[in-house]
Design an enzyme around this catalytic site. Sequence first.
Site, PDB file in Angstrom:
ATOM      1  N   GLU A   1     -11.609   0.170  -2.688  1.00  0.00           N
ATOM      2  CA  GLU A   1     -10.715   0.679  -1.642  1.00  0.00           C
ATOM      3  C   GLU A   1      -9.536   1.401  -2.321  1.00  0.00           C
ATOM      4  O   GLU A   1      -9.513   1.567  -3.536  1.00  0.00           O
ATOM      5  CB  GLU A   1     -10.205  -0.467  -0.749  1.00  0.00           C
ATOM      6  CG  GLU A   1      -9.388  -1.508  -1.476  1.00  0.00           C
ATOM      7  CD  GLU A   1      -9.035  -2.731  -0.622  1.00  0.00           C
ATOM      8  OE1 GLU A   1      -9.482  -2.851   0.533  1.00  0.00           O
ATOM      9  OE2 GLU A   1      -8.286  -3.597  -1.137  1.00  0.00           O
TER      10      GLU A   1
ATOM     11  N   ASP B   1       0.816  -1.226   0.000  1.00  0.00           N
ATOM     12  CA  ASP B   1       0.000   0.000   0.000  1.00  0.00           C
ATOM     13  C   ASP B   1       0.848   1.275   0.000  1.00  0.00           C
ATOM     14  O   ASP B   1       0.676   2.155   0.861  1.00  0.00           O
ATOM     15  CB  ASP B   1      -0.912   0.031   1.251  1.00  0.00           C
ATOM     16  CG  ASP B   1      -1.672  -1.260   1.478  1.00  0.00           C
ATOM     17  OD1 ASP B   1      -2.102  -1.879   0.493  1.00  0.00           O
ATOM     18  OD2 ASP B   1      -1.852  -1.644   2.649  1.00  0.00           O
TER      19      ASP B   1
END
Length: 345
Positions: free
Chosen positions: A246, A39
């Site tokens: 997301e 991420d």
Amino acid sequence: MLRHSTTALLLLASVAAFGQAGKKKPISQPLVTHIYTADPSAHVFNGKIYVYPSHDYEAGIKEDDLGSHFAMRDYHILSMDSIGGKVTDNGTALDIKNVPWAGRQMWAPDAAYKNGTYYLYFPVKDKQDIFHIGVATSKSPAGPFKAEPTPITNSFSIDPAVFKDDDGSYYMYFGGIWGGQLQKWTGNKYDANGPLRKPTEQAILPRVAKLNADMKSFAEYPREIKIVDEHGKTFLESNNDKRFFEASWMHKYKGKYYFSYSTGDTHNICYAIGNSPYGPFTYKGIVLKPVDGWTNHHSIVEIKGKWYLFYHDVQLSGKTHLRNVKVTELKYNPDGTIQTINAYQ
Ligand code: FUB
């Protein structure tokens, strides 16, 4: 996040990526190999590149539909002078034990700078197992960071991405469905039984909130962000190869706002373009095709006049919860659309 189709997806991804020749070549290598990272939110501060990733580790927790195996407990910030240069791991920047309100699962963070202070924004479940977004501060972009005693008021769900607009305003984009709990928040109210949308219903929308001057609070209640097709229509849940799941990110290119995100269960990083930080954003296509591993999560940043995509895959481990961050160049077409990246040749 639902993870039980991981094996099948890895197999499919492998078949697709290995192709006829039976050889699969990643276009870039992990930035670090001594820890697992994911991420990646990248920024340039003081002329240096800082990457704010999740710090994956083997917690020994069985994979489940809510992503419990993503049980991260701290953050390490990576830095480098240039793309392709030596990457430094700056050690533990924030540990869950020093976040008074945190329960478990430190997920994808982001960072921002204002007036001599660096802000680390991070999603973590509270002691009631509800995700909120916290903020921690430091005088150094690499930390260590000190967490505020409570989460940001009216924050919820996961994956904060903080964007500074040209007028000096900061906005936080956030949200994630399934294990990220966004389906439990309607009209900014929590409903523990909040359902996922049915295929024929409008897909759940990501959220944005302007930050106050203190960078530690919202200046407004979070608003929904519309991602629309070329006819101005929002996507249905059945459009799951395009709808938001997301991993929000915002960047500006030639005066336009580019909102990019993961489609989760179809594993694309997509993008949509708008004329305001609040949208609406018109869907334009895929930035990054599915990578090895279930999750796909990225950031897009300009460094010395070139644009880069930071992303992750599972090259080092082959396991969906033990990821490694990477970077590759991103290119635009003359009309401002982004050239789709395939992470494997
Ligand atoms: O790293 C944990 C979660 O996986 C992130 O918050 C999501 O975006 C996905 O990458």
